[in-house]
Design an enzyme around this catalytic site. Structure first.
Site, mmCIF file in Angstrom:
data_model
loop_
_atom_site.group_PDB
_atom_site.id
_atom_site.type_symbol
_atom_site.label_atom_id
_atom_site.label_comp_id
_atom_site.label_asym_id
_atom_site.label_seq_id
_atom_site.Cartn_x
_atom_site.Cartn_y
_atom_site.Cartn_z
ATOM 1 N N ASP A 10 1.867 -7.558 0.435
ATOM 2 C CA ASP A 10 2.885 -8.373 -0.252
ATOM 3 C C ASP A 10 3.770 -7.589 -1.231
ATOM 4 O O ASP A 10 4.017 -8.055 -2.357
ATOM 5 C CB ASP A 10 2.218 -9.534 -1.012
ATOM 6 C CG ASP A 10 1.493 -10.511 -0.094
ATOM 7 O OD1 ASP A 10 1.469 -10.273 1.122
ATOM 8 O OD2 ASP A 10 0.932 -11.501 -0.601
ATOM 9 N N LYS A 108 1.775 -14.615 6.327
ATOM 10 C CA LYS A 108 0.723 -15.561 5.928
ATOM 11 C C LYS A 108 1.283 -16.573 4.949
ATOM 12 O O LYS A 108 2.277 -16.297 4.279
ATOM 13 C CB LYS A 108 -0.455 -14.793 5.310
ATOM 14 C CG LYS A 108 -0.046 -13.983 4.094
ATOM 15 C CD LYS A 108 -1.178 -13.151 3.561
ATOM 16 C CE LYS A 108 -0.778 -12.411 2.311
ATOM 17 N NZ LYS A 108 -0.378 -13.259 1.192
ATOM 18 N N CYS A 153 -3.944 -11.637 -3.768
ATOM 19 C CA CYS A 153 -3.903 -11.301 -2.345
ATOM 20 C C CYS A 153 -4.637 -10.010 -1.993
ATOM 21 O O CYS A 153 -5.251 -9.919 -0.930
ATOM 22 C CB CYS A 153 -2.465 -11.298 -1.855
ATOM 23 S SG CYS A 153 -1.802 -12.993 -1.826
HETATM 24 C C1 VGL Z 1 0.162 -13.991 -4.174
HETATM 25 C C2 VGL Z 1 0.106 -15.844 -5.494
HETATM 26 C C3 VGL Z 1 0.753 -16.579 -4.536
HETATM 27 C C4 VGL Z 1 -0.175 -12.542 -4.004
HETATM 28 C C5 VGL Z 1 0.805 -14.713 -3.184
HETATM 29 O O1 VGL Z 1 0.480 -11.856 -3.184
HETATM 30 O O2 VGL Z 1 -1.099 -12.068 -4.692
HETATM 31 N N1 VGL Z 1 -0.202 -14.578 -5.306
HETATM 32 N N2 VGL Z 1 1.103 -16.013 -3.379
#
Ligand code: VGL
Ligand code: ZN
Length: 204
Positions: A10, A108, A153
């Site tokens: 991410d 995702k 994540c």
């Molecule tokens: C994430 C919160 C919501 C992350 C993704 O990548 O850690 N955290 N969506």
């Protein structure tokens, strides 16, 4: 010789300073992650990829504040500011990320009713993303995880990775965390206890 993959979690605009769910120093890791991409044969990226109105957004729950928790059918769920909406600028990878070498981008969080922190399973811990099967079919048994956020994540992905039988290292110097109500310490301990190798190559 074990076959290894680097999994970059991410590393998207919304998790970097200026983004909708900015992680402090999120952009600082880009040069190091790029070095690691250059030195690794197999690279997988994950991309948080929510439809507008996703159930993990506080804005989808009247009266709810971002960073509060609600009970979902699959358990407690933190509510976030709207982020990483499919196709938005915020959902793009950081512009400095050397992403072109990636052999797989796993998206995702695209099911409206369920969040997905982990690269392997959605937050019900049972709906698979397909990543474990992909890696196994390719003979990859050893993973290094980097990216954002350490305590969400990255940690959820690392815990599922060891559960799925992958030898798993998290490079903490190539991660940054959110740290919500002590979540960073909690998740570091969980990873350590589960057999995730935590490494920090920061010099000095
Ligand atoms: C994430 C919160 C919501 C992350 C993704 O990548 O850690 N955290 N969506
Ligand atoms: Zn998300």
């Amino acid at each position: 010789m074990a076959d290894e993959a680097l999994v970059v979690i991410d590393l998207q605009n919304d998790f970097c300073p200026g983004g909708a769910l900015a992680v402090a120093g999120g952009d600082e890791i880009v040069p190091l992650v790029n070095d690691m991409i250059r030195r690794t044969d197999h690279v997988v990226l994950t991309q948080d990829w929510h439809p507008a109105g996703h159930s993990s957004f506080a804005s989808s729950h009247p009266g709810a504040q971002p960073f509060s928790t609600i009970e979902m059918p699959y358990g407690p769920q933190t509510l976030w500011p709207d982020h990483c909406i499919q196709g938005s600028l915020g959902s793009d990878f950081h512009s400095g990320l050397a992403w072109t070498k990636a052999e797989l981008v796993i998206r995702k969080g695209f099911r409206p009713a369920i969040d997905s922190y982990s690269a392997f399973f959605e937050n019900d811990h049972t709906t698979p993303t397909g990543l474990a099967g992909y890696l196994r079919e390719r003979g990859i048994d050893t993973l290094t995880l980097v990216g954002l956020a350490t305590d969400f994540c990255v940690a959820f992905s690392a815990l599922d990775a060891v559960k799925q039988g992958f030898r798993t290292t998290v490079r903490l110097d190539a991660c940054r965390g959110i740290d919500l109500n002590g979540s960073l310490e909690t998740m570091l301990a969980k990873m350590r206890d589960a057999g995730v190798t935590l490494e920090d190559h920061t010099s000095g």
